[in-house]
Design a protein around this motif. Sequence first.
Motif, short mmCIF file in Angstrom:
data_model
loop_
_atom_site.label_atom_id
_atom_site.label_comp_id
_atom_site.label_asym_id
_atom_site.label_seq_id
_atom_site.Cartn_x
_atom_site.Cartn_y
_atom_site.Cartn_z
N ALA A 67 8.20 -12.47 7.16
CA ALA A 67 8.84 -12.86 5.91
C ALA A 67 10.33 -12.52 5.89
CB ALA A 67 8.14 -12.19 4.74
N ASP A 68 10.69 -11.38 6.37
CA ASP A 68 12.06 -10.91 6.47
C ASP A 68 12.71 -10.57 5.12
OD1 ASP A 68 14.28 -10.12 8.02
OD2 ASP A 68 15.27 -12.02 7.60
N LEU A 69 12.37 -11.26 4.04
CA LEU A 69 12.98 -10.98 2.74
C LEU A 69 12.52 -9.63 2.20
CD1 LEU A 69 12.68 -14.48 1.04
CD2 LEU A 69 14.78 -13.39 1.87
N TYR A 70 13.46 -8.91 1.61
CA TYR A 70 13.19 -7.56 1.12
C TYR A 70 11.97 -7.50 0.19
CZ TYR A 70 13.89 -3.03 -1.07
OH TYR A 70 13.71 -1.75 -1.53
N ASP A 71 11.93 -8.38 -0.80
CA ASP A 71 10.83 -8.29 -1.78
C ASP A 71 9.48 -8.55 -1.13
OD1 ASP A 71 12.02 -10.95 -1.67
OD2 ASP A 71 10.66 -11.53 -3.28
N ILE A 72 9.41 -9.48 -0.20
CA ILE A 72 8.14 -9.77 0.49
C ILE A 72 7.78 -8.61 1.41
CG2 ILE A 72 6.91 -11.35 2.03
CD1 ILE A 72 7.57 -12.51 -0.76
N ARG A 73 8.77 -8.06 2.08
CA ARG A 73 8.51 -6.92 2.96
C ARG A 73 7.98 -5.72 2.16
NH1 ARG A 73 12.55 -6.41 7.94
NH2 ARG A 73 10.68 -5.35 8.63
N MET A 74 8.59 -5.48 1.00
CA MET A 74 8.15 -4.37 0.16
C MET A 74 6.74 -4.61 -0.39
SD MET A 74 10.22 -1.90 0.28
CE MET A 74 9.71 -0.89 -1.09
N GLU A 75 6.44 -5.84 -0.72
CA GLU A 75 5.10 -6.17 -1.19
C GLU A 75 4.07 -5.87 -0.09
OE1 GLU A 75 2.60 -10.09 -2.63
OE2 GLU A 75 4.75 -10.03 -3.02
N ASN A 76 4.37 -6.27 1.13
CA ASN A 76 3.47 -5.96 2.25
C ASN A 76 3.39 -4.46 2.49
OD1 ASN A 76 2.36 -8.45 3.67
ND2 ASN A 76 4.49 -9.04 3.36
N ALA A 77 4.51 -3.76 2.37
CA ALA A 77 4.52 -2.30 2.55
C ALA A 77 3.63 -1.63 1.51
CB ALA A 77 5.95 -1.77 2.47
N THR A 78 3.63 -2.13 0.30
CA THR A 78 2.79 -1.57 -0.75
C THR A 78 1.32 -1.75 -0.42
OG1 THR A 78 4.51 -2.02 -2.38
CG2 THR A 78 2.29 -1.68 -3.22
N ILE A 79 0.96 -2.91 0.09
CA ILE A 79 -0.44 -3.17 0.47
C ILE A 79 -0.84 -2.25 1.63
CG2 ILE A 79 -2.00 -4.90 1.44
CD1 ILE A 79 -0.29 -7.00 -0.19
N ILE A 80 0.08 -2.04 2.56
CA ILE A 80 -0.19 -1.14 3.69
C ILE A 80 -0.43 0.28 3.18
CG2 ILE A 80 0.88 0.02 5.66
CD1 ILE A 80 2.34 -2.72 6.18
N ARG A 81 0.44 0.74 2.29
CA ARG A 81 0.31 2.10 1.74
C ARG A 81 -1.05 2.25 1.06
NH1 ARG A 81 1.57 4.13 -3.50
NH2 ARG A 81 1.98 6.35 -3.47
N LYS A 82 -1.42 1.28 0.25
CA LYS A 82 -2.71 1.34 -0.44
C LYS A 82 -3.86 1.36 0.55
CE LYS A 82 -5.67 -0.85 -3.89
NZ LYS A 82 -6.85 -0.32 -3.28
N ALA A 83 -3.80 0.52 1.56
CA ALA A 83 -4.88 0.46 2.56
C ALA A 83 -5.00 1.79 3.30
CB ALA A 83 -4.63 -0.68 3.54
N ALA A 84 -3.88 2.38 3.67
CA ALA A 84 -3.92 3.66 4.39
C ALA A 84 -4.50 4.76 3.51
CB ALA A 84 -2.52 4.03 4.87
N ARG A 85 -4.07 4.79 2.26
CA ARG A 85 -4.59 5.80 1.34
C ARG A 85 -6.08 5.57 1.07
NH1 ARG A 85 -0.08 7.32 -3.03
NH2 ARG A 85 -2.00 8.09 -3.97
N ASP A 86 -6.48 4.33 0.92
CA ASP A 86 -7.90 4.03 0.72
C ASP A 86 -8.72 4.43 1.94
OD1 ASP A 86 -7.40 3.05 -1.81
OD2 ASP A 86 -7.64 0.94 -1.26
N LEU A 87 -8.18 4.22 3.12
CA LEU A 87 -8.89 4.60 4.35
C LEU A 87 -9.13 6.11 4.37
CD1 LEU A 87 -10.12 3.58 6.97
CD2 LEU A 87 -7.84 3.64 7.99
N MET A 88 -8.14 6.87 3.94
CA MET A 88 -8.31 8.33 3.84
C MET A 88 -9.42 8.68 2.84
SD MET A 88 -6.06 10.08 5.74
CE MET A 88 -5.32 11.49 4.96
N THR A 89 -9.39 8.00 1.69
CA THR A 89 -10.40 8.24 0.66
C THR A 89 -11.79 7.87 1.17
OG1 THR A 89 -8.77 7.82 -1.06
CG2 THR A 89 -11.08 7.67 -1.70
N HIS A 90 -11.88 6.79 1.92
CA HIS A 90 -13.17 6.37 2.46
C HIS A 90 -13.74 7.41 3.43
CE1 HIS A 90 -12.53 2.73 0.39
NE2 HIS A 90 -11.87 2.08 1.32
#
Length: 156
Positions: A67-90
Motif C-alpha cells: 500500500a505504501d500510504l501512511y494511513d493504510i500502513r497504519m491500519e495494517n499495523a493496527t491489525i498486526i498489533r491486535k493479532a499479536a496480542r490476541d495470540l498471546m491471550t490465546h
Amino acid sequence: MHEEEDDHTINPEQLPIFKKGKEIFDLTSKITDLIADDDDRMLCNYKEFMLEDAAMLTVKVAGAEAADLYDIRMENATIIRKAARDLMTHCSGLEMFGFKETQYLHLIREAIEEYRLLFIEWVSQFDQWNYTIDRWGLFNPPGVGPHDHDPDDDLT
C-alpha cells in the motif's frame, strides 16, 4: 524469493519482521498440531484462532508494504498489533482449557516479544508525509485532521 522488485519496492519477504512473522506462524502451527481434532471443542477453536492470528503477522506486513500510504500502513499495523496480542491471550486460553503441552507456549510468547521489537522499528520507518487524509480520523499523520482540506481535491 526476489531480492528487490525494483529500485523503490522491497520484497516484504526480505524484511526481518516478515521473517519473524513466518517463524511465529510455523511455531504456532507446530504447537497447535498437538491439539487433536477430537480434543475439547474449545481447544480446537483456539487452534483455529491462533493460526489465523499468526497468519496476520505476515499477511498484513505484505499488505502494508504494497500500500505504501501512511494511513493504510497504519491500519495494517493496527491489525498486526491486535493479532499479536490476541495470540498471546490465546496462549493463556489454552492453559485455562486444559492444553497438555503448555511447556511450549513460552516459545510463542518469546517470539512475539522479538516480533514486537521489530514491529516498533518497522512502524518508525513509515513515511508520514505519504498519505491521503483518513476521513475517519484514525490514521492521519501528526498535525493532519479528518476535516482538513485535501489539496488533491483542487486538482479535479
